[in-house]
Design a protein around this motif. Structure first.
Motif, PDB file in Angstrom:
ATOM      1  N   ALA A 108       0.837  -1.247   0.091  1.00 14.92           N
ATOM      2  CA  ALA A 108       0.043  -0.170   0.102  1.00 14.92           C
ATOM      3  C   ALA A 108       0.657   1.150   0.242  1.00 14.92           C
ATOM      4  O   ALA A 108       0.412   2.348  -0.624  1.00 14.92           O
ATOM      5  CB  ALA A 108      -1.023   0.067   1.199  1.00 14.92           C
TER       6      ALA A 108
ATOM      7  N   LEU B  87      -0.713   3.031  -3.469  1.00 15.20           N
ATOM      8  CA  LEU B  87      -1.673   3.869  -3.040  1.00 15.20           C
ATOM      9  C   LEU B  87      -1.180   5.492  -3.409  1.00 15.20           C
ATOM     10  O   LEU B  87      -2.062   6.161  -4.154  1.00 15.20           O
ATOM     11  CB  LEU B  87      -2.159   4.057  -1.508  1.00 15.20           C
ATOM     12  CG  LEU B  87      -2.896   2.926  -1.224  1.00 15.20           C
ATOM     13  CD1 LEU B  87      -3.460   2.941   0.256  1.00 15.20           C
ATOM     14  CD2 LEU B  87      -4.218   2.575  -2.271  1.00 15.20           C
TER      15      LEU B  87
ATOM     16  N   LEU C 253     -11.457   2.130  -7.101  1.00 16.64           N
ATOM     17  CA  LEU C 253     -10.303   1.559  -5.993  1.00 16.64           C
ATOM     18  C   LEU C 253     -10.763   1.357  -4.698  1.00 16.64           C
ATOM     19  O   LEU C 253     -10.558   0.469  -3.791  1.00 16.64           O
ATOM     20  CB  LEU C 253      -9.090   2.522  -6.210  1.00 16.64           C
ATOM     21  CG  LEU C 253      -8.060   2.322  -5.207  1.00 16.64           C
ATOM     22  CD1 LEU C 253      -7.565   1.029  -5.796  1.00 16.64           C
ATOM     23  CD2 LEU C 253      -6.841   3.408  -5.263  1.00 16.64           C
TER      24      LEU C 253
ATOM     25  N   VAL D 122     -11.126  -1.967  -2.353  1.00 17.38           N
ATOM     26  CA  VAL D 122     -10.455  -2.057  -1.029  1.00 17.38           C
ATOM     27  C   VAL D 122     -11.384  -2.182   0.117  1.00 17.38           C
ATOM     28  O   VAL D 122     -11.075  -3.210   0.826  1.00 17.38           O
ATOM     29  CB  VAL D 122      -9.646  -0.809  -0.674  1.00 17.38           C
ATOM     30  CG1 VAL D 122      -9.229  -0.783   0.758  1.00 17.38           C
ATOM     31  CG2 VAL D 122      -8.423  -0.319  -1.464  1.00 17.38           C
TER      32      VAL D 122
ATOM     33  N   LEU E 272      -4.411  -4.791  -5.118  1.00 17.19           N
ATOM     34  CA  LEU E 272      -3.966  -3.476  -5.290  1.00 17.19           C
ATOM     35  C   LEU E 272      -2.990  -3.340  -6.587  1.00 17.19           C
ATOM     36  O   LEU E 272      -3.243  -2.452  -7.349  1.00 17.19           O
ATOM     37  CB  LEU E 272      -3.243  -2.883  -3.980  1.00 17.19           C
ATOM     38  CG  LEU E 272      -3.832  -2.293  -3.062  1.00 17.19           C
ATOM     39  CD1 LEU E 272      -3.000  -2.141  -1.599  1.00 17.19           C
ATOM     40  CD2 LEU E 272      -4.818  -1.433  -3.286  1.00 17.19           C
TER      41      LEU E 272
END
Length: 236
Positions: free
Chosen positions: A15, A19, A45, A49, A80
């Motif tokens: 992440a 991200l 997204l 998640v 991801l």
């Protein structure tokens, strides 16, 4: 050496790395395309998640297995990486053609596959958990790509009925160049993604928290109770 290499590859799906990339992608979409495109990406997204987190909680609470393979914690790294790098591939593919597009898409596939394989090699997840993560990431990319195509068709329709095309944009597949305007909503989205990276990027913080929630739900018989009905029907 082999394990160290896989640890390095798996970081590409963590992440704290992925991200921020998704935040940059949202900013690029906002600047080069439209607010709807950026909002659509953030929504796709965020929904993915949320689904991953819910499945992790349910899996830990129910101790689910599928075909004698554990399915307690779908791989967030795989999800991801598939979603973010896949979305980047969709955007880049709209700008480049020929061998460069094919090479970039192949590189995206290689990174996503590398992250997925590394999660299994490092024994962080089972094959089933990685497969579920990849599927969820793929669904997020598909939803984002469909939304982007709808926006492009709408822009093409506006040009067809007589509206002047944006400057430096002879085709609806080419986005106009415009000054970068950091709107409040975009700033909030990037901050939220950064907060998510800090909160859920550290496995020592995220996974125990989700397991604790699952334990509470299991104790209160909210989901599956002491024994998962699904788990009891599948081979162990």
């Amino acid at each position: 050496m082999f394990i160290a290499l896989n640890k390095a590859v798996t970081l590409l799906g963590s992440a704290p790395v992925v991200l921020p990339v998704s935040g940059v992608l949202a900013a690029v979409l906002w600047r080069r395309h439209s607010v709807k495109a950026a909002a659509g990406w953030v929504a796709a997204l965020a929904l993915m998640v949320a689904v991953v987190m819910l499945l992790k909680i349910a899996g830990h609470a129910c101790n689910v297995h599928f075909l004698d393979d554990r399915l307690t914690s779908p791989s967030g790294h795989a999800a991801l990486s598939a979603a973010v790098y896949g979305a980047v591939g969709v955007v880049v593919a709209r700008h480049v053609e020929g061998w460069r597009r094919n090479a970039f898409l192949l590189a995206v596939f290689g990174v996503v596959a590398g992250v997925a394989v590394s999660r299994v090699i490092l024994r962080s997840h089972s094959v089933t958990e990685v497969t579920v993560g990849l599927a969820l990431g793929g669904l997020a990319v598909a939803a984002f790509a469909q939304g982007l195509a709808r926006i492009a068709r709408a822009q093409a329709a506006e040009v067809t009925v007589g509206q002047a095309p944006p400057p430096l944009s002879p085709s609806p597949w080419r986005w106009p160049s415009s000054p970068l305007v950091v709107a409040p909503l975009l700033a909030v989205a990037v901050l939220l993604l950064g907060a998510g990276a800090v909160t859920f990027g550290n496995r020592t913080t995220a996974e125990p928290m989700l397991k604790h929630i699952a334990m509470l739900l299991r104790q209160d018989d909210v989901l599956c109770g002491p024994v998962s009905p699904l788990d009891s029907l599948l081979p162990r």
